[in-house]
Motif scaffolding. Structure first.
Motif, PDB file in Angstrom:
ATOM      1  N   VAL A 459       0.852  -1.180   0.000  1.00 24.57           N
ATOM      2  CA  VAL A 459       0.000   0.000   0.000  1.00 24.57           C
ATOM      3  C   VAL A 459       0.888   1.229   0.000  1.00 24.57           C
ATOM      4  N   MET A 460       0.614   2.144  -0.921  1.00 27.91           N
ATOM      5  CA  MET A 460       1.427   3.343  -0.994  1.00 27.91           C
ATOM      6  C   MET A 460       1.128   4.265   0.173  1.00 27.91           C
ATOM      7  N   HIS A 461       2.147   4.943   0.636  1.00 26.17           N
ATOM      8  CA  HIS A 461       1.933   5.948   1.672  1.00 26.17           C
ATOM      9  C   HIS A 461       1.213   7.134   1.046  1.00 26.17           C
ATOM     10  N   SER A 462       0.344   7.775   1.793  1.00 27.96           N
ATOM     11  CA  SER A 462      -0.353   8.935   1.266  1.00 27.96           C
ATOM     12  C   SER A 462       0.618  10.110   1.171  1.00 27.96           C
ATOM     13  N   ALA A 463       0.136  11.202   0.602  1.00 29.76           N
ATOM     14  CA  ALA A 463       0.994  12.369   0.433  1.00 29.76           C
ATOM     15  C   ALA A 463       1.382  12.986   1.767  1.00 29.76           C
ATOM     16  N   ASP A 464       0.546  12.773   2.779  1.00 32.55           N
ATOM     17  CA  ASP A 464       0.857  13.325   4.104  1.00 32.55           C
ATOM     18  C   ASP A 464       1.906  12.457   4.780  1.00 32.55           C
ATOM     19  N   THR A 465       3.126  12.978   4.857  1.00 31.62           N
ATOM     20  CA  THR A 465       4.191  12.171   5.442  1.00 31.62           C
ATOM     21  C   THR A 465       4.495  12.572   6.888  1.00 31.62           C
ATOM     22  N   HIS A 466       3.558  13.237   7.543  1.00 35.93           N
ATOM     23  CA  HIS A 466       3.599  13.486   8.991  1.00 35.93           C
ATOM     24  C   HIS A 466       4.657  14.485   9.445  1.00 35.93           C
ATOM     25  N   GLY A 467       5.114  15.326   8.562  1.00 39.10           N
ATOM     26  CA  GLY A 467       5.960  16.435   8.995  1.00 39.10           C
ATOM     27  C   GLY A 467       7.392  16.073   9.333  1.00 39.10           C
ATOM     28  N   ALA A 468       8.047  17.024  10.001  1.00 39.44           N
ATOM     29  CA  ALA A 468       9.488  16.917  10.238  1.00 39.44           C
ATOM     30  C   ALA A 468       9.862  15.800  11.203  1.00 39.44           C
ATOM     31  N   GLY A 469       8.882  15.367  11.999  1.00 42.70           N
ATOM     32  CA  GLY A 469       9.169  14.288  12.943  1.00 42.70           C
ATOM     33  C   GLY A 469       9.276  12.940  12.263  1.00 42.70           C
ATOM     34  N   ASN A 470       9.092  12.906  10.973  1.00 40.00           N
ATOM     35  CA  ASN A 470       9.127  11.662  10.227  1.00 40.00           C
ATOM     36  C   ASN A 470       9.995  11.870   8.994  1.00 40.00           C
ATOM     37  N   SER A 471      11.090  11.157   8.935  1.00 42.23           N
ATOM     38  CA  SER A 471      11.957  11.319   7.769  1.00 42.23           C
ATOM     39  C   SER A 471      12.221   9.962   7.150  1.00 42.23           C
ATOM     40  N   GLY A 472      12.607   9.966   5.895  1.00 42.98           N
ATOM     41  CA  GLY A 472      12.901   8.710   5.214  1.00 42.98           C
ATOM     42  C   GLY A 472      11.707   7.787   5.215  1.00 42.98           C
ATOM     43  N   VAL A 473      10.540   8.354   4.949  1.00 41.34           N
ATOM     44  CA  VAL A 473       9.279   7.611   5.064  1.00 41.34           C
ATOM     45  C   VAL A 473       9.236   6.403   4.121  1.00 41.34           C
ATOM     46  N   ALA A 474       8.841   5.275   4.658  1.00 41.47           N
ATOM     47  CA  ALA A 474       8.614   4.102   3.817  1.00 41.47           C
ATOM     48  C   ALA A 474       7.465   4.427   2.873  1.00 41.47           C
ATOM     49  N   MET A 475       7.727   4.327   1.591  1.00 40.78           N
ATOM     50  CA  MET A 475       6.710   4.740   0.626  1.00 40.78           C
ATOM     51  C   MET A 475       5.665   3.657   0.424  1.00 40.78           C
ATOM     52  N   MET A 476       6.066   2.429   0.657  1.00 45.12           N
ATOM     53  CA  MET A 476       5.174   1.304   0.414  1.00 45.12           C
ATOM     54  C   MET A 476       5.188   0.418   1.654  1.00 45.12           C
ATOM     55  N   SER A 477       4.017   0.125   2.178  1.00 43.99           N
ATOM     56  CA  SER A 477       3.966  -0.778   3.320  1.00 43.99           C
ATOM     57  C   SER A 477       3.186  -2.021   2.927  1.00 43.99           C
ATOM     58  N   GLY A 550     -16.987  -0.939  24.436  1.00 43.14           N
ATOM     59  CA  GLY A 550     -17.904  -1.894  23.814  1.00 43.14           C
ATOM     60  C   GLY A 550     -17.657  -2.140  22.341  1.00 43.14           C
ATOM     61  N   GLU A 551     -16.866  -1.312  21.717  1.00 42.92           N
ATOM     62  CA  GLU A 551     -16.644  -1.521  20.280  1.00 42.92           C
ATOM     63  C   GLU A 551     -15.569  -2.574  20.055  1.00 42.92           C
ATOM     64  N   ARG A 552     -15.608  -3.125  18.847  1.00 43.81           N
ATOM     65  CA  ARG A 552     -14.484  -3.924  18.396  1.00 43.81           C
ATOM     66  C   ARG A 552     -13.748  -3.080  17.362  1.00 43.81           C
ATOM     67  N   LEU A 553     -12.516  -2.772  17.712  1.00 40.01           N
ATOM     68  CA  LEU A 553     -11.748  -1.787  16.957  1.00 40.01           C
ATOM     69  C   LEU A 553     -10.601  -2.463  16.236  1.00 40.01           C
ATOM     70  N   ARG A 554     -10.477  -2.152  14.966  1.00 37.86           N
ATOM     71  CA  ARG A 554      -9.292  -2.619  14.245  1.00 37.86           C
ATOM     72  C   ARG A 554      -8.250  -1.511  14.243  1.00 37.86           C
ATOM     73  N   LEU A 555      -7.090  -1.828  14.799  1.00 37.39           N
ATOM     74  CA  LEU A 555      -5.976  -0.883  14.783  1.00 37.39           C
ATOM     75  C   LEU A 555      -5.014  -1.337  13.698  1.00 37.39           C
ATOM     76  N   THR A 556      -4.761  -0.473  12.747  1.00 38.47           N
ATOM     77  CA  THR A 556      -3.809  -0.811  11.694  1.00 38.47           C
ATOM     78  C   THR A 556      -2.553   0.022  11.882  1.00 38.47           C
ATOM     79  N   PHE A 557      -1.467  -0.688  12.131  1.00 37.42           N
ATOM     80  CA  PHE A 557      -0.187  -0.013  12.315  1.00 37.42           C
ATOM     81  C   PHE A 557       0.557   0.019  10.989  1.00 37.42           C
ATOM     82  N   VAL A 558       1.083   1.177  10.652  1.00 33.82           N
ATOM     83  CA  VAL A 558       1.916   1.310   9.460  1.00 33.82           C
ATOM     84  C   VAL A 558       3.260   1.845   9.931  1.00 33.82           C
ATOM     85  N   ASN A 559       4.289   1.050   9.735  1.00 38.37           N
ATOM     86  CA  ASN A 559       5.608   1.466  10.194  1.00 38.37           C
ATOM     87  C   ASN A 559       6.308   2.228   9.071  1.00 38.37           C
ATOM     88  N   ASP A 560       6.365   3.532   9.235  1.00 39.32           N
ATOM     89  CA  ASP A 560       7.028   4.386   8.236  1.00 39.32           C
ATOM     90  C   ASP A 560       8.542   4.372   8.390  1.00 39.32           C
TER      91      ASP A 560
END
Ligand SMILES: [Cu+2]
Length: 638
Positions: A459-477, A550-560
């Motif tokens: 899955v391609m990373h979206s255009a939002d790469t989370h700012g300066a706190g995130n560098s060398g973003v994995a483009m594909m997860s 009470g909800e069943r929540l899906r948490l999807t982690f993407v390691n950038d």
């Protein structure tokens, strides 16, 4: 009581005056499981459970690897005493703070009422100097767990120990005796000094990296803030790796009688270290992961991330010694112990393997390109549909040097931003990866859903790469649950445990389709030693993450990022979505590989505030941490 053991030179004492300690009455200071030679854990027979457990947090001088160490212990030893509980009981545990600073104690993996979870600022105020806090909670589960400080960097100094909870129901496997094998990392440096070193210069402990000169010459690497030898932030350059508190030369030894089955309860109580565990000459049958029964899996080796636990059973037929070998993921060191029929025996210590190198997949390059046909007769790698995100300049990999020490391995022909359809990567060092089995499975070239090459589409990373706190973003997860992890690929005739092998022994009664999905990116800027979620450090966050009761929540982690992160949720189980249907395994700590996309489902059933964080101590400390608020949906404003 305080510092009672400060004059006891524990290891030397054991080594040179073995046997005298009992006569001197000092033996009680060392928990049975962590004695140099052990015959079994403290008894698991009924009626041996204390109504009241007393834990003293104190400064203690101990010898580690024959050097004096200023440690912070629970009851005077590293690790602390075994807390043995029984499912169904109410645990009452008094924790007294003999330090001159606040402390805390968290029961890792135990589902407890929120005010008993032991996280300062979230569950309670912590334990002030001189105070005693009494934990009281119903024990609603069984298995192998551990406890540790949740204050500052105390855990690095020795404030941790094992927990065993014996089940009400008989266990679905048999064994003759069991041992705790708690792995940890020790540094003689002040942990705050370690953190300061990492902040000043993140590869401070990476002695195996290419020289600064080599990197400086290579502007592309600098722009990407990446180094292919970044396997661990803190390494054997400062760490002494311990097995039940013992350095490898002290050789922790568990005794057995030939013909016996021995259960080993591996706990990774380290601050920062992943271990790869094997016992040459023996198959290990993994029966529990994170304290939960799984369908038994026979393996030759398994990786244990920080804060995970695995229980294995080994069958010891021969009248011989076996080495329990826990090699660090970056191969910079190891912890070692022995299983032996008699005291004083040992087996060969395996040769350390060569340090692995990060691959294209670790960097989130388009799928795993390591399997691409590099022979030069393949000109069809059209990546023109790839969206490299908004900060294109940082993803220019021209001149990229995979080996760090070999300038001929560059990808100078690669233009990730353009329409170039002839990306010649000849000469690319694929770091020893298997060259035939990874041919870009299911790579999704820019959202073309007609692509049906496999069920594991990147899955391609979206255009939002989370700012300066995130560098060398994995483009594909993509999912990496079928990979053993870096350095463990291509092990022929040597089976390594996969996350896909973890299948709950019993189907989950409460499993249903999740009603909501949250995507969370694991982010970082290695160069500045910033670690965060969605690009924001804990200190930059005002609102907690909201889960609805009470909800069943899906948490999807993407390691950038290009590093592994063991993610820990307090208060509720995470069920790993790994294709095992109703038998998804429950995890308290989930290792997320570089550039990995992985989901867990959570039955949200614990109102209140909970901690959620990366369990690498320094990552957590600098901000890879969130508060989760479990709220009533009807009263929520969000
Ligand atoms: Cu982390």
């Amino acid at each position: 009581m305080k510092n009672k053991s400060s004059t006891l030179n524990r290891r030397n004492f054991l080594r040179f005056t073995a046997g005298m300690s009992i006569a001197l009455g000092l033996d009680s200071l060392i928990p049975a499981y962590a004695k140099q030679v052990v015959t079994a854990n403290e008894p698991r027979n009924k009626g041996k459970y204390s109504d009241l457990i007393d834990l003293q947090i104190q400064q203690t001088k101990l010898p580690i690897a024959s050097k004096n160490a200023s440690t912070l212990t629970v009851n005077g030893s590293i690790p602390g005493p075994l807390v043995r509980l029984r499912e169904g009981q109410t645990a009452t545990i008094q924790v007294t703070n003999n330090l001159d600073e606040d402390t805390s104690l968290h029961w890792h993996g135990l589902i407890v009422p929120r005010e008993m979870d032991g996280v300062p600022g979230i569950s309670y105020a912590g334990i002030k100097p001189g105070e005693t806090f009494t934990y009281r909670f119903p024990v609603k589960q069984s298995g192998t767990y551990w406890y540790h400080s949740h204050s500052g960097l105390q855990e690095q100094l020795g404030h941790y120990g094992p927990i065993i909870i014996d089940p009400i129901e008989p266990e679905p496997f048999e064994y003759d005796r069991d041992y705790v094998v708690l792995l940890s990392d020790w540094t003689f440096e002040d942990p705050y000094e370690v953190l300061a070193n990492l902040k000043k210069f993140s590869p401070y402990y990476n002695y195996q990296r290419p020289t600064i000169g080599q990197l400086a010459k290579n502007l592309a690497w600098n722009r990407m803030r990446m180094d292919p030898t970044d396997i661990a932030d803190v390494t054997g350059a400062t760490y002494t790796y311990l097995m039940n508190g013992m350095a490898s030369d002290a050789n922790w030894t568990g005794l057995f009688k030939p013909g016996e089955k021995v259960r080993l309860r591996f706990i990774n109580g380290s601050a920062m270290t992943f271990f790869d565990i094997r016992i040459p000459g023996l198959k290990m049958t993994v029966v529990q992961a994170d304290g939960q029964n799984i369908m038994p899996v026979d393996v030759d080796e398994f990786r244990i991330a920080t804060a995970e636990t695995y229980d294995v059973i080994v069958e010891l037929q021969e009248n011989t010694a076996y080495t329990v070998f826990a090699e660090t993921m970056d191969r910079s060191g190891y912890a070692r112990g022995t299983l032996a029929p008699r005291q004083g025996m040992s087996a060969a210590i395996p040769k350390q393997r060569t340090r692995p190198i990060r691959t294209m997949a670790d960097m989130g390059m388009a799928g795993d390109m390591s399997g691409m046909d590099m022979s030069g007769n393949n000109s069809s790698h059209d990546m023109s549909g790839m969206n490299m995100g908004s900060n294109n300049s940082s993803h220019n990999m021209s001149g990229m040097d995979m080996g760090g020490n070999n300038s001929s391995h560059n990808m100078s022909g690669m233009d990730m931003g353009g329409n170039n359809s002839s990306h010649n990567m000849s000469g690319m060092d694929t770091s020893g990866s298997n060259s035939s089995s990874h041919n870009m499975p299911g790579m999704d070239m820019g959202g073309n859903s007609s692509n049906s090459m496999s069920n594991n589409r990147g899955v391609m990373h979206s255009a939002d790469t989370h700012g300066a706190g995130n560098s060398g973003v994995a483009m594909m997860s993509k999912s990496r649950l079928d990979e053993p992890g870096i350095g463990l690929q291509n092990t022929k005739n040597h089976r390594v445990l996969l996350y896909n092998d973890l299948i709950s022994l019993k189907p989950n009664q409460k499993q249903r389709k999740p009603e909501r999905e949250m995507e969370l990116h694991l982010t970082g800027n290695m160069e500045r030693y910033m670690w965060s979620f969605d690009g924001k450090k804990f200190s930059q966050i005002e609102e907690p993450m909201v889960f609805f009761d009470g909800e069943r929540l899906r948490l999807t982690f993407v390691n950038d990022t290009m590093m592994e992160h063991p993610i820990h949720l307090h208060g509720m189980w995470m069920e790993l979505v790994n294709g095992s249907g109703l038998n998804q395994p429950r995890k308290h700590t989930l290792n997320v590989k570089p550039a990995e996309r992985v989901s867990v489902d959570v039955n949200v059933d614990a109102p209140g505030y909970w901690a959620f964080h990366c369990h690498l101590l320094y990552h957590m400390k600098v901000g890879m941490f969130r508060t989760v608020a479990v709220v009533d949906r009807s009263t929520s404003t969000t």
